[in-house]
Motif scaffolding. Sequence first.
Motif, PDB file in Angstrom:
ATOM      1  N   PHE A   1     -30.157 -88.654  11.801  1.00 21.07           N
ATOM      2  CA  PHE A   1     -31.326 -89.472  12.136  1.00 21.07           C
ATOM      3  C   PHE A   1     -32.546 -88.811  11.511  1.00 21.07           C
TER       4      PHE A   1
ATOM      5  N   LEU B   1     -29.501 -92.872   9.488  1.00 22.99           N
ATOM      6  CA  LEU B   1     -30.306 -93.686  10.397  1.00 22.99           C
ATOM      7  C   LEU B   1     -31.754 -93.244  10.217  1.00 22.99           C
TER       8      LEU B   1
ATOM      9  N   LYS C   1     -29.264 -98.148   9.700  1.00 25.01           N
ATOM     10  CA  LYS C   1     -30.166 -98.866  10.592  1.00 25.01           C
ATOM     11  C   LYS C   1     -31.550 -98.221  10.591  1.00 25.01           C
TER      12      LYS C   1
ATOM     13  N   VAL D   1     -30.074 -95.495  19.977  1.00 23.22           N
ATOM     14  CA  VAL D   1     -29.166 -94.807  19.043  1.00 23.22           C
ATOM     15  C   VAL D   1     -27.853 -94.489  19.758  1.00 23.22           C
TER      16      VAL D   1
END
Length: 254
Positions: A5, A31, A67, A106
């Motif tokens: 992330f 992400l 995403k 998440v």
Amino acid sequence: GKRAFIAGIADDNGYGWAIAKSLAAAGAEILVGTWVPALNIFESSLRRGKFDESRVLPDGSLMEITKVYPMDAVFDGPEDVPEDIKTNKRYAGSSNWTVKELVESVKQDFGSIDILVHSLANGPEVAKPLLETSRFGYLAAISASSYSFISLLQNFLPIMNPGGATISLTYIAAERTIPGYGGGMSSAKAALESDTRMQLTVLGLNIVDIICMHPHSCVLIQVLAFEAGRKHKIRVNTISAGPLRSRAAKAIGF
Ligand code: ZID
């Protein structure tokens, strides 16, 4: 593969983008967390192919971003969001962008992550010398640039797989006087470094080069940090970055 992330990507010019590419090239799933006010333009540029050239990885394929999450790292939960932000047009169009809600999303989507990258900073009075900086400006710099990392780490740790790693970006103005890096930003970086217990600094090196071209030299900048390391087997590092003409750097005239 690992799942990363990266918080703090809103275009293809900053450290976050470059780090995402390196991680993608190494096989990680990507992400992204994008500041709410910048979300629309980032997502539409991504869709329209504006970043396709800079998505190219060394093997010729394009970096995939699984995403994009809206986020604002100065708010830990919905109870912290003031009315004027809640009703602000740019924020009202998105939801679940406080740190707790983001991490919950998440978790629901993917269950866990392995790598957390903090590549964000904001100092509304960065152009002002420290002696002219207001309390508001100083605390805002600390909130967006230092506590944002603590908040992300607090919330992500429970869903980080053991052996994972976190990284943030700092600047040598934390340690030395660099005129022009005002508004409490030097103080904010000092806090970030102290919180990380950074012991090594990569001086004058551009981390994009380090990560992209010399993967093994990353070892140089890995510092084992405090509680996260002991309790959760997560490495916490910060990189003292060299100059990169990102949007943030242009805004402060570097
Ligand atoms: P960037 O604009 O690509 O990234 C900053 C991101 O933060 C943007 O996407 C913003 O939308 C986002 N953001 C701001 N506020 C919030 C918030 N509340 N919630 C969520 N997101 C938010 O710029 P960048 O790549 O320069 O910045 C990434 C990190 O690198 C930051 O921590 C910088 O402080 C750090 N850094 C950058 C540089 C540089 O040159 N670009 C240097 C050192 C550290 C540096 O300033 N000589 C002169 C200057 C420098 C180095 C050497």
